[in-house]
Design a protein around this motif. Structure first.
Motif, short mmCIF file in Angstrom:
data_model
loop_
_atom_site.label_atom_id
_atom_site.label_comp_id
_atom_site.label_asym_id
_atom_site.label_seq_id
_atom_site.Cartn_x
_atom_site.Cartn_y
_atom_site.Cartn_z
N TRP A 108 -10.18 4.63 6.63
CA TRP A 108 -9.63 4.77 7.98
C TRP A 108 -8.20 4.27 8.10
CZ3 TRP A 108 -7.82 0.85 11.06
CH2 TRP A 108 -8.11 -0.47 10.62
N ASP A 109 -7.81 3.29 7.27
CA ASP A 109 -6.47 2.70 7.41
C ASP A 109 -5.48 3.26 6.39
OD1 ASP A 109 -7.64 1.63 5.20
OD2 ASP A 109 -7.07 -0.46 5.63
N LEU A 110 -5.78 4.40 5.81
CA LEU A 110 -4.84 5.00 4.87
C LEU A 110 -3.57 5.41 5.63
CD1 LEU A 110 -7.18 7.26 2.71
CD2 LEU A 110 -6.07 5.13 2.02
N PRO A 111 -2.37 5.05 5.13
CA PRO A 111 -1.10 5.35 5.85
C PRO A 111 -0.94 6.83 6.17
CG PRO A 111 -0.70 3.80 4.07
CD PRO A 111 -2.13 4.24 3.93
N PHE A 112 -1.39 7.69 5.28
CA PHE A 112 -1.15 9.11 5.54
C PHE A 112 -1.98 9.60 6.73
CE2 PHE A 112 -5.09 10.18 3.48
CZ PHE A 112 -5.40 11.46 3.92
N MET B 167 0.85 -1.20 0.00
CA MET B 167 0.00 0.00 0.00
C MET B 167 0.88 1.24 0.00
SD MET B 167 -2.89 1.14 2.77
CE MET B 167 -3.98 -0.19 2.36
N SER B 168 0.62 2.18 -0.89
CA SER B 168 1.41 3.41 -0.98
C SER B 168 1.06 4.33 0.17
CB SER B 168 1.15 4.11 -2.32
OG SER B 168 -0.21 4.47 -2.41
N PHE B 169 2.00 5.25 0.47
CA PHE B 169 1.81 6.16 1.60
C PHE B 169 0.65 7.10 1.36
CE2 PHE B 169 2.69 10.13 3.85
CZ PHE B 169 2.78 9.67 5.15
N LEU C 251 -2.62 7.72 9.50
CA LEU C 251 -1.86 7.28 10.66
C LEU C 251 -0.64 8.18 10.88
CD1 LEU C 251 -1.45 5.24 12.94
CD2 LEU C 251 -0.20 3.77 11.31
N ALA C 252 0.04 8.52 9.80
CA ALA C 252 1.20 9.41 9.91
C ALA C 252 0.79 10.77 10.44
CB ALA C 252 1.88 9.54 8.55
N ASP D 216 -3.64 6.36 -3.87
CA ASP D 216 -3.30 6.17 -5.28
C ASP D 216 -4.37 6.80 -6.17
OD1 ASP D 216 -5.43 4.44 -5.17
OD2 ASP D 216 -4.18 2.64 -5.12
#
Length: 767
Positions: free
Chosen positions: A741-745, A1-3, A747-748, A6
């Motif tokens: 909800w679980d997109l990496p950005f 999964m990209s940060f 969480l970051a 996409d």
């Protein structure tokens, strides 16, 4: 999964529907997000160490953002969108291939078709990416619809744009397949009879959206166009006729141009004009004298200016049939010899389109016949049967007494006008005894008995100081000034001058007021009856026919008191007689469903057959012989239209441009004496449909898209269509939910905010 999200996720966010999978009612969710900052603010009201307002605001903002992000993630945000399985469904692409696609009104003076072709088949064309997901079927449409495989099959040669026909045929061809959507590329200038919105709604009911793409400019900036030409389709007397031209222009206000009418390579009429304001349409009139007795194809031309975008609408072809034809049959009856009769007869004899058969009473029991075709014609006086009377197209009556007609003959005369469609003219005095007869019903004025008139209006031709017997110059009414019956010249000013130069008339027979619906063409300049000018010439429709009243017997003065070269008297009488007779139906008549056709159009020829009493004849046998411009002959049977008595029809397609001739051969079981052959002609011309009103009709294309659940795009936006199609719900698309909800950005972002909050608190010494 990209940060970061996409491209597919971003596209889903743009086209999908946002919601919370675990969310409460939307209003409650909004309330929760508003409550969190308030709670954080309450917690920071008292701190272990004193803080400045700026530090308090920073810490409240950081804690509020952290809390709202956590709440946002806990409610499980999702994007709901729609997708189709690759290559499992079909996509129809419809491309307008009509002549309007040749117009060079796009950026860089490019043709519409060239830009469309590049957008479809070029290196960045949309067909390639669409073909990766759909089984694409491409169609070209104009007056017909056909499958195409590449750009070379697009020619922009069709002479019509049928949007409804295109949608209907694609629906029929792909109706059994899983069709996801339709892409329609056109200028939207629909010139067919059917409403494309009906088909669009049918697609919408089947959940097949139509995505429309508009090509061209909304208004052509530089153009002169012939929008309409009006001329007599047939002429009877081989003399001049008028041609009315409607000319529209944009971008050339005040420019001088020249109108020409050409017969082949010969210029037969011309007029120099100055164009009106931009966007205006003006009417011009030219006068033409035909050169030969046959159908003649004329071409109207207007100067082509260098800057013009569309040149095709600077020419317009029209057909005028100047063929030899049987003369109109007119019966003239008069109660005694008059100068009026003599000069009317001379006028008719000089016109080959008229035959005047006359029955003149020269004395008690003595009658004189002229212009008869057979020794038995009118031998028994005024016709006593429908078969005898209905052979004529019009009846002119002079000073006739009531004893001249039986009651049956008067009823027959009424049927002649109302049912047969003939014309009746009362020229002169109406006998008092006829005022209450059916003849009074037919005439356009209400007859009154002479004894009921005021004394000064009685007498008509009495000499001396009597008002009705004095010389007078008839006055043209506004209707009469522009009536074809009374035109002495096509120029209005010249026409008025010529009328003013005519000798005065002497004597008028006063009638009652004109009937409702009648047109008064000439009136007495001073005499009035019941507060209205006394009518001299009036006309009206009566049933299927026409009637006219001319309440003087002195029009012969327009000939006797003018120079021998002047033809005003003859012209007025010939025009009046033709007007009376020309609409009377023949036993066999031919008509076409259009004034002209374009190549490939269907031609519907109708022949109306009447029996000896002019009743519809359903027992005839008809054949049609067609000769095209190349001289090729073909025979077609004509069939009776069961819904239309006496009418027979034939249908065929006309392909070659030029004059087509038809000859109808008739054999009737209803009686003898019927014409066995009837000829007519029609013309197939280059089409102007695609060049008039050729601007982009984005409103029509938008309505088609809205009615079906699709979207409208201008041509430069066409690439956006590739991504939009997939995410619009359709009959064969499936609903897809994508979690956010679980997109990496996210969480970051949460970690960054919590770290900033911790560092700020530590820096200020807070626990």
């Amino acid at each position: 999964m990209s940060f970061f999200p996409d491209a597919s996720t971003i596209q889903a966010i743009q086209n999908g529907q946002f919601s919370f999978a675990y969310g409460p009612h939307p209003l409650l969710a909004i309330l929760l997000f508003l409550v969190l900052p308030a709670l954080v603010w309450l917690l920071y009201r008292s701190t272990t160490r004193p803080l400045s307002p700026r530090w308090k605001a920073l810490l409240i903002a950081l804690r509020s953002l952290i809390a709202m992000i956590l709440l946002f993630m806990l409610l499980r945000p999702v994007i709901t969108t729609w997708q189709v399985e690759p290559q499992e469904t079909y996509l129809a692409v419809l491309v307008d291939d009509s002549q309007s696609m040749q117009i060079t009104d796009l950026e860089g003076q490019q043709r519409r078709l060239d830009v469309i072709t590049e957008q479809l088949y070029g290196d960045d064309g949309i067909l390639a990416p669409l073909s990766e997901r759909y089984q694409v079927r491409t169609f070209a449409f104009s007056d017909q619809v056909r499958r195409i495989s590449d750009a070379s099959e697009l020619s922009a040669e069709g002479n019509a744009s049928g949007l409804d026909q295109a949608l209907t045929q694609v629906r029929e061809q792909l109706g059994g397949l899983p069709l996801s959507a339709v892409v329609l590329i056109s200028d939207g200038a629909d010139n067919a009879d059917a409403d494309p919105l009906l088909s669009a709604r049918e697609f919408g009911a089947d959940q097949v959206p139509i995505f429309t793409v508009g090509a061209g400019q909304t208004q052509i900036p530089l153009d002169i166009g012939i929008t309409d030409v009006s001329a007599a389709s047939t002429i009877l007397d081989n003399t001049v006729f008028d041609v009315q031209v409607n000319l529209a222009q944009q971008g050339f206000a005040g420019r001088p141009v020249r109108l020409r009418i050409m017969d082949g390579e010969t210029e037969v009429a011309a007029q120099s004009i100055v164009l009106g304001p931009d966007g205006s349409s003006r009417r011009y009139e030219l006068e033409v004298s035909p050169e030969r007795r046959e159908p003649i194809l004329y071409e109207l031309q207007v100067d082509e200016l260098d800057e013009e975008i569309i040149l095709q609408n600077n020419r317009y072809q029209f057909l005028v049939d100047n063929s030899e034809r049987p003369p109109l049959n007119i019966l003239y009856v008069d109660g005694h010899p008059r100068n009026e009769f003599k000069f009317i007869r001379r006028a008719a004899e000089g016109d080959e389109s008229l035959r005047l058969a006359s029955y003149l009473q020269t004395g008690p029991g003595r009658f004189y016949r002229q212009g008869i075709n057979t020794p038995t014609e009118l031998s028994d006086g005024f016709p006593a049967s429908a078969e005898e009377l209905f052979k004529y197209d019009a009846v002119v009556m002079g000073d006739i007494g009531r004893e001249f007609f039986s009651d049956a003959q008067l009823t027959l005369l009424q049927d002649f006008v109302a049912e047969r469609g003939g014309g009746v003219l009362m020229a002169g005095m109406l006998d008092d005894a006829l005022a209450d007869s059916v003849l009074g019903d037919i005439l356009p004025v209400t007859p009154v008995r002479s004894e009921t008139l005021p004394a000064f209006l009685q007498g008509g031709l009495r000499r001396g100081n009597h008002a009705t017997g004095e010389l007078f110059a008839p006055r043209l009414t506004s209707a009469g000034e522009f009536s074809p019956l009374l035109r002495l010249d096509s120029d209005d000013a010249v026409n008025r001058r010529l009328w003013s130069e005519l000798p005065a008339l002497q004597g008028i027979y006063v009638t009652g007021r004109p009937k409702p619906g009648a047109s008064v063409l000439l009136e007495h300049p001073s005499l009035q009856y019941q507060n209205q000018a006394v009518p001299l010439m009036a006309t009206q429709r009566y049933g299927s026919g026409r009637s006219m009243a001319l309440t003087t017997a002195s029009t012969w003065r327009w000939q006797m008191l003018m120079s021998s070269e002047d033809d005003s008297h003859q012209r007025i009488w010939r025009q009046s007689l033709r007007w009376l007779a020309q609409d009377a139906p023949a036993r066999v008549s031919i008509s076409f469903d259009r004034q002209f056709y374009n190549a490939g159009d269907e031609v519907v020829v109708s022949a109306t057959v009447l029996d000896a009493e002019y009743e519809p004849d359903n027992n005839a046998l008809l054949y049609l012989q067609r000769t095209d411009p190349m001289g090729d002959v073909s025979d077609v049977a004509m069939t009776w239209d069961i819904d239309d008595n006496g009418v027979y029809r034939s249908r065929f397609n006309a392909d070659a441009e030029g004059i087509h001739r038809v000859l109808v051969d008739v054999a009737s079981a209803a009686g003898t004496g019927i014409e066995t052959e009837k000829q007519a002609a029609f013309v197939v011309t280059p089409s102007l449909r695609e060049y008039n009103n050729a601007g982009l009709d984005s409103a029509m294309l938008s309505r088609i898209a809205d009615a079906s659940g699709g979207r409208y795009y201008d041509l430069p936006q066409i690439r956006q269509l590739v991504n939009d199609i997939e995410h619009v719900p359709g009959a064969f698309s499936r609903e897809v939910q994508e979690d956010l909800w679980d997109l990496p950005f996210l969480l970051a972002l949460l970690i960054v905010l919590m770290s900033l909050d911790w560092m700020a608190r530590r820096y200020r010494g807070l626990s």
